[in-house]
Design a protein around this motif. Structure first.
Motif, PDB file in Angstrom:
ATOM      1  N   LEU A 220      -6.422  -3.872  -9.358  1.00  0.00           N
ATOM      2  CA  LEU A 220      -5.477  -4.614 -10.180  1.00  0.00           C
ATOM      3  C   LEU A 220      -5.441  -4.142 -11.625  1.00  0.00           C
ATOM      4  O   LEU A 220      -4.373  -4.115 -12.251  1.00  0.00           O
ATOM      5  CB  LEU A 220      -5.793  -6.114 -10.127  1.00  0.00           C
ATOM      6  N   ASN A 221      -6.600  -3.757 -12.172  1.00  0.00           N
ATOM      7  CA  ASN A 221      -6.628  -3.375 -13.582  1.00  0.00           C
ATOM      8  C   ASN A 221      -6.439  -1.882 -13.808  1.00  0.00           C
ATOM      9  O   ASN A 221      -6.110  -1.466 -14.918  1.00  0.00           O
ATOM     10  CB  ASN A 221      -7.942  -3.815 -14.233  1.00  0.00           C
ATOM     11  N   GLU A 222      -6.657  -1.081 -12.787  1.00  0.00           N
ATOM     12  CA  GLU A 222      -6.540   0.364 -12.958  1.00  0.00           C
ATOM     13  C   GLU A 222      -5.388   0.938 -12.127  1.00  0.00           C
ATOM     14  O   GLU A 222      -4.421   1.457 -12.670  1.00  0.00           O
ATOM     15  CB  GLU A 222      -7.869   1.044 -12.576  1.00  0.00           C
ATOM     16  N   ALA A 223      -5.489   0.835 -10.803  1.00  0.00           N
ATOM     17  CA  ALA A 223      -4.486   1.476  -9.937  1.00  0.00           C
ATOM     18  C   ALA A 223      -3.087   0.934 -10.181  1.00  0.00           C
ATOM     19  O   ALA A 223      -2.120   1.696 -10.337  1.00  0.00           O
ATOM     20  CB  ALA A 223      -4.882   1.292  -8.477  1.00  0.00           C
ATOM     21  N   SER A 224      -2.943  -0.389 -10.224  1.00  0.00           N
ATOM     22  CA  SER A 224      -1.596  -0.968 -10.341  1.00  0.00           C
ATOM     23  C   SER A 224      -0.979  -0.738 -11.719  1.00  0.00           C
ATOM     24  O   SER A 224       0.246  -0.752 -11.861  1.00  0.00           O
ATOM     25  CB  SER A 224      -1.650  -2.470 -10.050  1.00  0.00           C
ATOM     26  N   LYS A 225      -1.798  -0.520 -12.747  1.00  0.00           N
ATOM     27  CA  LYS A 225      -1.295  -0.411 -14.112  1.00  0.00           C
ATOM     28  C   LYS A 225      -1.311   1.025 -14.648  1.00  0.00           C
ATOM     29  O   LYS A 225      -0.985   1.255 -15.819  1.00  0.00           O
ATOM     30  CB  LYS A 225      -2.128  -1.310 -15.034  1.00  0.00           C
ATOM     31  N   GLY A 232       4.755   5.991 -17.901  1.00  0.00           N
ATOM     32  CA  GLY A 232       5.351   6.785 -16.841  1.00  0.00           C
ATOM     33  C   GLY A 232       4.948   8.245 -16.835  1.00  0.00           C
ATOM     34  O   GLY A 232       5.427   9.013 -15.999  1.00  0.00           O
ATOM     35  N   GLN A 233       4.037   8.646 -17.736  1.00  0.00           N
ATOM     36  CA  GLN A 233       3.629  10.052 -17.788  1.00  0.00           C
ATOM     37  C   GLN A 233       2.629  10.403 -16.690  1.00  0.00           C
ATOM     38  O   GLN A 233       2.572  11.540 -16.233  1.00  0.00           O
ATOM     39  CB  GLN A 233       3.009  10.369 -19.153  1.00  0.00           C
ATOM     40  N   PHE A 234       1.805   9.431 -16.261  1.00  0.00           N
ATOM     41  CA  PHE A 234       0.803   9.664 -15.233  1.00  0.00           C
ATOM     42  C   PHE A 234       0.867   8.547 -14.205  1.00  0.00           C
ATOM     43  O   PHE A 234       1.347   7.445 -14.493  1.00  0.00           O
ATOM     44  CB  PHE A 234      -0.607   9.717 -15.850  1.00  0.00           C
ATOM     45  N   ASN A 235       0.368   8.827 -13.014  1.00  0.00           N
ATOM     46  CA  ASN A 235       0.320   7.781 -11.995  1.00  0.00           C
ATOM     47  C   ASN A 235      -0.745   8.119 -10.956  1.00  0.00           C
ATOM     48  O   ASN A 235      -1.314   9.210 -10.961  1.00  0.00           O
ATOM     49  CB  ASN A 235       1.686   7.599 -11.327  1.00  0.00           C
ATOM     50  N   VAL A 236      -1.009   7.163 -10.103  1.00  0.00           N
ATOM     51  CA  VAL A 236      -1.962   7.364  -9.005  1.00  0.00           C
ATOM     52  C   VAL A 236      -1.252   7.084  -7.686  1.00  0.00           C
ATOM     53  O   VAL A 236      -1.777   6.410  -6.797  1.00  0.00           O
ATOM     54  CB  VAL A 236      -3.219   6.484  -9.162  1.00  0.00           C
ATOM     55  N   GLY A 237      -0.021   7.586  -7.565  1.00  0.00           N
ATOM     56  CA  GLY A 237       0.767   7.350  -6.359  1.00  0.00           C
ATOM     57  C   GLY A 237       0.175   7.956  -5.106  1.00  0.00           C
ATOM     58  O   GLY A 237       0.583   7.607  -4.001  1.00  0.00           O
ATOM     59  N   GLY A 238      -0.795   8.854  -5.254  1.00  0.00           N
ATOM     60  CA  GLY A 238      -1.411   9.456  -4.075  1.00  0.00           C
ATOM     61  C   GLY A 238      -2.523   8.634  -3.473  1.00  0.00           C
ATOM     62  O   GLY A 238      -3.183   9.090  -2.537  1.00  0.00           O
ATOM     63  N   LEU A 239      -2.763   7.415  -3.977  1.00  0.00           N
ATOM     64  CA  LEU A 239      -3.863   6.582  -3.491  1.00  0.00           C
ATOM     65  C   LEU A 239      -3.390   5.632  -2.392  1.00  0.00           C
ATOM     66  O   LEU A 239      -2.434   4.881  -2.573  1.00  0.00           O
ATOM     67  CB  LEU A 239      -4.460   5.765  -4.639  1.00  0.00           C
ATOM     68  N   THR A 240      -4.079   5.665  -1.246  1.00  0.00           N
ATOM     69  CA  THR A 240      -3.874   4.701  -0.167  1.00  0.00           C
ATOM     70  C   THR A 240      -5.230   4.128   0.206  1.00  0.00           C
ATOM     71  O   THR A 240      -6.182   4.875   0.442  1.00  0.00           O
ATOM     72  CB  THR A 240      -3.236   5.346   1.066  1.00  0.00           C
ATOM     73  N   VAL A 241      -5.331   2.803   0.244  1.00  0.00           N
ATOM     74  CA  VAL A 241      -6.583   2.126   0.592  1.00  0.00           C
ATOM     75  C   VAL A 241      -6.387   1.394   1.911  1.00  0.00           C
ATOM     76  O   VAL A 241      -5.631   0.436   1.996  1.00  0.00           O
ATOM     77  CB  VAL A 241      -7.014   1.141  -0.512  1.00  0.00           C
ATOM     78  N   ARG A 242      -7.059   1.880   2.959  1.00  0.00           N
ATOM     79  CA  ARG A 242      -6.995   1.252   4.285  1.00  0.00           C
ATOM     80  C   ARG A 242      -8.114   0.223   4.424  1.00  0.00           C
ATOM     81  O   ARG A 242      -9.221   0.429   3.922  1.00  0.00           O
ATOM     82  CB  ARG A 242      -7.163   2.294   5.395  1.00  0.00           C
ATOM     83  N   CYS A 243      -7.827  -0.879   5.133  1.00  0.00           N
ATOM     84  CA  CYS A 243      -8.882  -1.858   5.403  1.00  0.00           C
ATOM     85  C   CYS A 243      -8.503  -2.720   6.610  1.00  0.00           C
ATOM     86  O   CYS A 243      -7.380  -3.213   6.694  1.00  0.00           O
ATOM     87  CB  CYS A 243      -9.137  -2.737   4.182  1.00  0.00           C
ATOM     88  N   PRO A 244      -9.431  -2.888   7.581  1.00  0.00           N
ATOM     89  CA  PRO A 244      -9.210  -3.810   8.700  1.00  0.00           C
ATOM     90  C   PRO A 244      -9.182  -5.251   8.186  1.00  0.00           C
ATOM     91  O   PRO A 244      -9.975  -5.625   7.318  1.00  0.00           O
ATOM     92  CB  PRO A 244     -10.427  -3.564   9.611  1.00  0.00           C
ATOM     93  N   THR A 245      -8.293  -6.054   8.733  1.00  0.00           N
ATOM     94  CA  THR A 245      -8.100  -7.409   8.218  1.00  0.00           C
ATOM     95  C   THR A 245      -7.865  -8.398   9.351  1.00  0.00           C
ATOM     96  O   THR A 245      -7.749  -8.039  10.516  1.00  0.00           O
ATOM     97  CB  THR A 245      -6.903  -7.434   7.245  1.00  0.00           C
TER      98      THR A 245
END
Length: 504
Positions: A220-225, A232-245
């Protein structure tokens, strides 16, 4: 889940009460006769074993009266059904279009499908991601061994342990490493990555969604912001977090939670929950290639119970788009994940209740009330529209509003807690629709668009019944199953919703 709707009562209340009244010394056939009898009081003796009684009622089928997940009509059981999945986009579609062979018949010609369960489909998606993107890495606790649910089985041997590897037991560290990798890039691959930015493709696994809380700050404080704070100069769009739920029938309070509702206010993230193997593969590949960080939650009970024909090709399904599974005109039921099949079972009970049971009487009473209230004839049954959200954040509000404008009634079903959950968010968006259709104090138009304003107004003004939400109890966990009324009352009293009502 909390029973606050007649739809949920059909599957629980009467059956539970009557089963608890049966003496344990009776045979199964006597038990079934007792449950199916019309008497509303307990009989201290077993039902007489007469030929007339036995011939009057047939024993229940071996598989039960309800459709199981494996036999669900919502799964794609044939190749033709699989290849015609709505919204499916083949990875080579641009090549087909250049060749002039982009029609539906030509696009599916020659494509193969294979029967897969959900964990096999997820493994297939991860393999495609690793083979088509040299910068992609898969990491998490025990993933090099195949993972707890075997979703990464054999990937380390196939793609190397520098690309598929184990991490220490620290969820905060797993997600933090993924954010760094997705922002800074990799020596293994191209730095552009399809316009996502400088970083590499990081596919992290949290072993259970219940353990995602230590990583909450990172998400919430790093990836989403990340994109917002850099203008808009940088992003972490390559991050996917998988989790069984979600619940699996066992596992206790640390292995059965549904935390998706906690992410509803996390602007900058996407949250996806698939319902089947075909959906899981297409949505996961979309999540991996999406220019935004994605939390991909996989209902663990579906890993092996949901089986269908899945295309072996590289394909994606759209994020942020809900799907109408069955069309109807009297009620819209919105759900996702495992609850899709629970809703299918409840809808099935409306037209096929077990004969001679308490459920049949409850269904008849409910249908009688509905027919009197709507003026329908005695042979009519409600037509229910079943909607699978698929993407929880951002969810497909326009589709929900269009369906509600047709049915004028809305029921939202999910396993997660009710208070602050997905259902309450959707209900709030719907019932606040009238206020959001007006202009502001200076007479300026709202920025949401004319079509959206019209949809909100039509849906709100067309409501013929209050919006209902069926969700989980607002209790600390799901591990305990009370059997006494006093225990249920105590759990309710000290839950957040119980405290709220007891203070009124």
């Amino acid at each position: 889940m909390r029973n606050i709707s007649p739809l949920s009562r059909l599957t629980t209340t009467t059956t539970t009460r009557r089963i608890s009244q049966i003496p344990r010394t009776q045979s199964w056939l006597s038990d079934w006769r007792h449950i199916s009898s019309s008497s509303s009081t307990r009989s201290t003796a077993a039902a007489p074993n007469t030929d007339s009684t036995a011939s009057a009622l047939e024993p229940p089928p071996a598989g039960g009266h309800l459709p199981s997940i494996s036999s669900s009509a919502l799964l794609k059981h044939t190749r033709e059904q699989s290849l015609k999945t709505p919204g499916i986009l083949w990875a080579d579609a641009e090549l087909d279009e250049a060749r002039g062979t982009s029609s539906l018949s030509s696009a599916t010609a020659g494509r193969e499908t294979r029967k897969m369960n959900m964990y096999q489909a997820i493994r297939d998606a991860l393999s495609i991601a690793l083979s088509t993107d040299d910068s992609a890495i898969v990491f998490g606790e025990d993933v090099a061994f195949g993972g707890v649910f075997r979703c990464t089985l054999g990937l380390a041997e196939e793609y190397g342990r520098e690309r598929v590897f184990n991490t220490p037991l620290t969820e905060q560290g797993v997600v933090g490493f993924g954010i760094g990798y997705a922002s800074m890039g990799s020596k293994l691959g191209d730095s552009t990555l399809g316009g996502r930015g400088m970083g590499g493709t990081a596919i992290a696994e949290i072993q259970f969604a219940d353990y995602i809380w230590p990583a909450f700050d990172q998400l919430l404080n790093e990836a989403s912001k990340f994109r917002y704070r850099s203008g808009g100069q940088f992003n972490v769009g390559g991050l996917t977090v998988r989790c069984p739920t979600m619940a699996v029938g066992h596992g206790g309070l640390y292995h059965s939670q549904s935390p998706e509702g906690f992410f509803m206010g996390a602007g900058g993230l996407k949250v996806v929950i698939p319902r089947s193997p075909l959906q899981a593969k297409g949505l996961l590949l979309s999540a991996i290639r999406d220019p935004n960080p994605v939390v991909f939650m996989e209902p663990k009970i579906l890993y092996r119970s949901a089986v269908e024909q899945v295309p072996t090709s590289d394909y994606t399904l759209p994020l942020g788009r809900a799907e109408i599974l069955t069309t109807g005109s009297d009620l819209t039921v919105v759900t996702y994940g495992t609850s899709v099949y629970r809703c299918e079972q409840a809808i099935h009970l409306l037209t096929h209740p077990p004969q001679g049971s308490g459920i049949e009487r409850t269904v008849k009473d409910a249908l009688g009330d509905w027919r009197r209230g709507t003026g329908k004839n005695v042979s009519s049954s409600p037509s229910i529209e079943l909607v699978d959200l698929r993407t929880i954040l951002p969810y497909d509000l326009p589709l929900v509003l269009r369906s509600l404008s047709k049915t004028h009634r809305l029921l939202i079903v999910h396993e997660g807690p009710t208070t602050g959950g997905v259902g309450m968010q959707i209900a709030g968006d719907v019932v606040s629709g009238l206020a959001l259709t007006t202009s502001n104090a200076r007479g300026e138009e709202n920025s949401i668009g004319e079509d959206m304003r019209r949809l909100r107004k039509e849906a709100f003004l067309g409501l013929e019944a209050p919006v209902k939400v069926i969700g989980g109890w607002d209790t600390p966990g799901v591990a305990l199953q009370p059997t006494k009324k006093s225990e249920i009352h105590r759990m309710y009293k000290y839950s957040s919703i119980g405290i709220h009502y007891n203070q009124q």
